[in-house]
Design a protein around this motif. Structure first.
Motif, PDB file in Angstrom:
ATOM      1  N   UNK A   1       0.909  -1.389   0.078  1.00  0.00           N
ATOM      2  CA  UNK A   1      -0.153   0.240   0.040  1.00  0.00           C
ATOM      3  C   UNK A   1       0.811   1.830   0.365  1.00  0.00           C
ATOM      4  N   UNK A   2       2.322   1.278   0.877  1.00  0.00           N
ATOM      5  CA  UNK A   2       2.668   2.583   0.831  1.00  0.00           C
ATOM      6  C   UNK A   2       4.158   2.048   0.510  1.00  0.00           C
ATOM      7  N   UNK A   3       4.796   3.536   0.191  1.00  0.00           N
ATOM      8  CA  UNK A   3       6.152   3.264  -0.308  1.00  0.00           C
ATOM      9  C   UNK A   3       7.483   3.633   0.836  1.00  0.00           C
ATOM     10  N   UNK A   4       7.953   2.891   1.978  1.00  0.00           N
ATOM     11  CA  UNK A   4       8.427   3.312   3.028  1.00  0.00           C
ATOM     12  C   UNK A   4      10.049   3.294   2.981  1.00  0.00           C
ATOM     13  N   UNK A   5      10.535   4.647   3.008  1.00  0.00           N
ATOM     14  CA  UNK A   5      11.651   4.551   2.814  1.00  0.00           C
ATOM     15  C   UNK A   5      12.768   4.429   3.195  1.00  0.00           C
ATOM     16  N   UNK A   6      12.880   2.846   3.893  1.00  0.00           N
ATOM     17  CA  UNK A   6      13.419   2.026   4.454  1.00  0.00           C
ATOM     18  C   UNK A   6      13.646   1.073   3.642  1.00  0.00           C
ATOM     19  N   UNK A   7      12.306   0.166   3.703  1.00  0.00           N
ATOM     20  CA  UNK A   7      11.967  -0.828   2.993  1.00  0.00           C
ATOM     21  C   UNK A   7      11.457  -0.361   1.571  1.00  0.00           C
ATOM     22  N   UNK A   8      11.228   0.121   0.445  1.00  0.00           N
ATOM     23  CA  UNK A   8      10.688   0.684   0.017  1.00  0.00           C
ATOM     24  C   UNK A   8       9.853   0.016  -0.141  1.00  0.00           C
ATOM     25  N   UNK A   9       8.752   0.167  -1.635  1.00  0.00           N
ATOM     26  CA  UNK A   9       7.691  -0.454  -1.917  1.00  0.00           C
ATOM     27  C   UNK A   9       7.753  -1.999  -2.261  1.00  0.00           C
ATOM     28  N   UNK A  10       8.904  -2.684  -2.109  1.00  0.00           N
ATOM     29  CA  UNK A  10       7.596  -4.371  -2.443  1.00  0.00           C
ATOM     30  C   UNK A  10       8.399  -4.556  -0.372  1.00  0.00           C
ATOM     31  N   UNK A  11       7.980  -6.109  -1.048  1.00  0.00           N
ATOM     32  CA  UNK A  11       7.407  -6.407   0.594  1.00  0.00           C
ATOM     33  C   UNK A  11       8.256  -7.170   0.874  1.00  0.00           C
ATOM     34  N   UNK A  12       9.588  -8.134   0.190  1.00  0.00           N
ATOM     35  CA  UNK A  12      10.467  -8.507   0.621  1.00  0.00           C
ATOM     36  C   UNK A  12      11.379  -8.162   1.892  1.00  0.00           C
ATOM     37  N   UNK A  13      11.516  -6.777   1.711  1.00  0.00           N
ATOM     38  CA  UNK A  13      11.959  -6.175   2.527  1.00  0.00           C
ATOM     39  C   UNK A  13      11.219  -6.242   4.304  1.00  0.00           C
ATOM     40  N   UNK A  14      10.232  -6.142   3.418  1.00  0.00           N
ATOM     41  CA  UNK A  14       9.085  -5.299   4.752  1.00  0.00           C
ATOM     42  C   UNK A  14       9.046  -6.994   5.552  1.00  0.00           C
ATOM     43  N   UNK A  15       9.550  -7.830   5.358  1.00  0.00           N
ATOM     44  CA  UNK A  15       8.789  -9.421   5.468  1.00  0.00           C
ATOM     45  C   UNK A  15       9.703  -9.967   6.228  1.00  0.00           C
ATOM     46  N   UNK A  16      10.888 -10.017   5.549  1.00  0.00           N
ATOM     47  CA  UNK A  16      12.244  -9.980   6.772  1.00  0.00           C
ATOM     48  C   UNK A  16      11.917  -9.087   7.474  1.00  0.00           C
ATOM     49  N   UNK A  17      11.615  -7.647   7.307  1.00  0.00           N
ATOM     50  CA  UNK A  17      12.056  -6.688   8.730  1.00  0.00           C
ATOM     51  C   UNK A  17      11.409  -7.642  10.113  1.00  0.00           C
ATOM     52  N   UNK A  18       9.988  -7.568   9.629  1.00  0.00           N
ATOM     53  CA  UNK A  18       8.491  -8.434  10.551  1.00  0.00           C
ATOM     54  C   UNK A  18       8.907  -9.613  11.495  1.00  0.00           C
ATOM     55  N   UNK A  19       9.345 -10.407  10.516  1.00  0.00           N
ATOM     56  CA  UNK A  19       9.789 -11.582  11.000  1.00  0.00           C
ATOM     57  C   UNK A  19      11.087 -11.632  11.714  1.00  0.00           C
ATOM     58  N   UNK A  20      11.916 -10.911  11.529  1.00  0.00           N
ATOM     59  CA  UNK A  20      13.207 -10.473  12.226  1.00  0.00           C
ATOM     60  C   UNK A  20      12.735  -9.661  13.854  1.00  0.00           C
ATOM     61  N   UNK A  21      12.169  -9.248  13.904  1.00  0.00           N
ATOM     62  CA  UNK A  21      11.556  -8.136  14.839  1.00  0.00           C
ATOM     63  C   UNK A  21      10.437  -9.608  15.880  1.00  0.00           C
ATOM     64  N   UNK A  22       9.636 -10.679  15.510  1.00  0.00           N
ATOM     65  CA  UNK A  22       8.774 -11.344  16.044  1.00  0.00           C
ATOM     66  C   UNK A  22      10.207 -12.128  16.501  1.00  0.00           C
ATOM     67  N   UNK A  23      11.160 -12.317  15.942  1.00  0.00           N
ATOM     68  CA  UNK A  23      11.453 -14.074  15.989  1.00  0.00           C
ATOM     69  C   UNK A  23      13.317 -13.259  17.064  1.00  0.00           C
ATOM     70  N   UNK A  24      13.376 -11.967  16.994  1.00  0.00           N
ATOM     71  CA  UNK A  24      14.629 -11.456  18.148  1.00  0.00           C
ATOM     72  C   UNK A  24      13.895 -11.100  19.012  1.00  0.00           C
ATOM     73  N   UNK A  25      12.359 -10.535  19.324  1.00  0.00           N
ATOM     74  CA  UNK A  25      11.696 -10.388  20.723  1.00  0.00           C
ATOM     75  C   UNK A  25      11.439 -11.606  21.223  1.00  0.00           C
ATOM     76  N   UNK A  26      11.052 -12.651  20.553  1.00  0.00           N
ATOM     77  CA  UNK A  26      10.760 -14.571  21.193  1.00  0.00           C
ATOM     78  C   UNK A  26      12.300 -14.652  21.590  1.00  0.00           C
ATOM     79  N   UNK A  27      13.102 -14.569  21.173  1.00  0.00           N
ATOM     80  CA  UNK A  27      14.396 -15.117  21.579  1.00  0.00           C
ATOM     81  C   UNK A  27      15.082 -14.655  22.646  1.00  0.00           C
ATOM     82  N   UNK A  28      14.997 -12.876  22.868  1.00  0.00           N
ATOM     83  CA  UNK A  28      14.782 -11.899  24.341  1.00  0.00           C
ATOM     84  C   UNK A  28      14.024 -12.433  25.121  1.00  0.00           C
ATOM     85  N   UNK A  29      13.155 -12.874  25.060  1.00  0.00           N
ATOM     86  CA  UNK A  29      12.045 -13.227  25.609  1.00  0.00           C
ATOM     87  C   UNK A  29      12.539 -14.858  26.849  1.00  0.00           C
ATOM     88  N   UNK A  30      13.117 -15.615  25.701  1.00  0.00           N
ATOM     89  CA  UNK A  30      13.368 -16.616  26.135  1.00  0.00           C
ATOM     90  C   UNK A  30      14.679 -16.649  26.964  1.00  0.00           C
TER      91      UNK A  30
END
Length: 532
Positions: free
Chosen positions: A315-344
């Motif tokens: 929907x919207x172009x991010x200046x960091x991740x760009x328009x395509x979804x790959x960088x957004x998906x990578x960032x989203x999944x990475x933050x999920x696992x980073x938070x889960x790893x820290x919590x563990x």
């Protein structure tokens, strides 16, 4: 007659260096684990996105990760056909890796216990990852047909894959520390695993977007080589073959004529759990582990495919991740696992002070269910990120359940048990992608989030088995399991005081010792009582 010259004492600085190396040597396993899983977690989205890009190119449609899609439909029939074919190819590659690893892991675990050389569970899977990355690099350079990717998947499966490395790292985590520190060591490994997942997904998301696939695959090759070198040269072997042969009468008796029976015989007694409460608890913990791993692994293998087709991420172009979804998906999944790893890593020792192990496992199940449901129903990019908090405790069940299994097993047989446990995980790695990818490919046309709803419902199975395990543990008290390096003997070799009336019965019982169930040592005020 002159005496031999006295050896020159080492310099104090050199002595301190040797002491520092000895202090950190037990943590070389964790260093190798981080680089191994950095290779593994980078290669998962890499090969999925590479397969997608190649199949989209064959169908003559633009790939969402690279092209400007502002004025192009995301739901035209050609794109849907290309996406469906890419899902099936990814599934085939996962099967090509999963099937060989099922057999390899159980063989490696049995051989490592028989010879006392558990380091092979580390360096051989790491070597397989290096071969996997190298084949992808050759395909990128030579433009071979993507059918060559199945050869890469098969090589990694034959090396033991991720499950083989997990069996080896779990063994070292259990036997390098005292029993009360095992869970923290396993939690630290889970933290490094999650951290590698986070870093790998961030790197892949931005690196592929800016530079293509070649450089990221070179980086995975370097990470795999580091894991091989550390595992082979720096990790201390548990026991040499000669030490095992000389120190264990049980092992000497097992070294018989039949090599297959000698190697795989210890597996048989773990199947005789009828009437044995301890083996029942071991198998219930393994079943809970496998049922939850089935959901977790299935989601990981379909999440990139699911999110790459969500229109709101374009929907919207991010200046960091760009328009395509790959960088957004990578960032989203990475933050999920980073938070889960820290919590563990941080919350496990805290939760242990207030909650039981079963309650912590149930908290992980609840976190997984709520986060999965949120991702399935949300259609807004901003609200999607709230799933990061909901999934914060999704990794907690893994170290808890591994520790539950380990405390009922002698160190001399933990390689076999963990290999058997992770052999089941290899089957899960085969079945979970097959099941989840098949469901996603069949239902994506009318509701792409249906696969996540199904995965949430499957979580009912580990919850039910967890309640059964809790019931069995209440009826049967916990038993103490000694470390391999503790003073009291842990091998089930008992030398009774023989009399003329009892010598024949004692000899018969000792001759039957290799076929008996596993023994456990329980401490009491009167001494050590051995219960079979």
């Amino acid at each position: 007659m002159s005496s031999a010259p006295a050896s020159k004492p080492l310099h104090p600085i050199i002595v301190k260096i040797y002491k520092a190396i000895d202090a950190i040597q037990i943590y070389f396993v964790e260093i190798a684990l981080f680089f191994f899983f950095l290779n593994r977690h980078m290669s998962l989205p890499l090969f999925q996105e590479y397969v997608e890009s190649e199949i989209y190119s064959q169908h003559g449609v633009p790939f969402a990760g690279f092209d400007d899609l502002k004025n192009k439909s995301l739901s035209d029939p050609e794109r849907d056909e290309a996406h469906h074919e890419s899902v099936l190819v990814v599934l085939g590659l996962q099967i090509a890796e999963g099937l060989p690893s099922i057999v390899t892991v159980i063989i490696l675990g049995a051989v490592s216990d028989k010879t006392g050389r558990h380091r092979i569970l580390l360096w051989l899977p790491a070597l397989g990852c290096c071969v996997h990355s190298l084949i992808y690099i050759l395909i990128l350079y030579t433009q071979w047909n993507i059918d060559g990717l199945f050869l890469a998947a098969a090589f990694r499966g034959l090396s033991g894959s991720m499950t083989g490395f997990l069996a080896g790292s779990s063994y070292y985590a259990i036997n390098y520390v005292k029993p009360e520190q095992r869970l923290n060591r396993l939690a630290m490994q889970e933290f490094l695993n999650g951290g590698a997942y986070a870093i790998g997904n961030i790197m892949v998301g931005f690196w592929v977007k800016d530079g293509g696939f070649l450089k990221p695959f070179w980086f995975t090759l370097i990470c795999g080589l580091i894991a091989v070198l550390i595992s082979f040269f720096l990790v201390k072997e548990t026991k040499s073959d000669q030490e095992n042969q000389s120190s264990s009468p049980l092992l000497r008796r097992q070294s018989a004529d039949n090599c297959c029976k000698d190697t795989f015989g210890p597996l048989v007694k773990y199947l005789k759990c009828i009437g044995n409460s301890t083996l029942t608890k071991i198998w219930l913990a393994i079943v809970v582990f496998q049922a939850y791993a089935f959901v977790h692994i299935g989601q990981i293998n379909t999440m990139v495919l699911y999110l790459s087709q969500q229109h709101f991420l374009f929907g919207s172009e991010n200046p960091v991740t760009g328009e395509g979804p790959l960088a957004k998906i990578g960032l989203f999944l990475a933050v999920i696992m980073a938070v889960a790893a820290l919590a563990t890593g941080l919350c496990t020792p805290i939760f242990q002070k207030f909650l039981s192990d079963n309650s912590i496992v149930f908290l992980g199940f609840a976190s997984k269910a709520l986060g999965t449901l949120w991702i399935a129903v949300i259609r807004n990019e901003t609200l999607l990120y709230f799933a990061i908090l909901l999934l914060a405790f999704e990794l907690l069940p893994f170290p808890i359940l591994r520790a539950k299994v380990a405390k009922h097993v002698r160190p001399s047989e933990q390689g076999t048990v963990f290999a058997m446990m992770h052999c089941g995980e290899s089957i899960t790695y085969f079945l979970a992608p097959f099941t989840f990818s098949g469901i996603y490919a069949s239902t994506m046309s009318f509701y792409s989030g249906f696969v996540l709803i199904v995965s949430m419902l499957i979580l009912i199975l580990p919850v039910v088995f967890l309640f059964v395990l809790k019931f069995v543990e209440r009826r049967c008290p916990e038993e103490y399991q000694q470390m391999e390096d503790e003073a009291a003997p842990v091998e089930p070799v008992v030398t009774p005081v023989l009399t003329s009336n009892t010598s024949q019965e004692a000899q018969q019982s000792q001759s039957m010792l290799p076929e008996e169930p596993i023994s456990f040592i329980q401490l009491s005020s009167n001494g050590a009582n051995i219960e079979v």
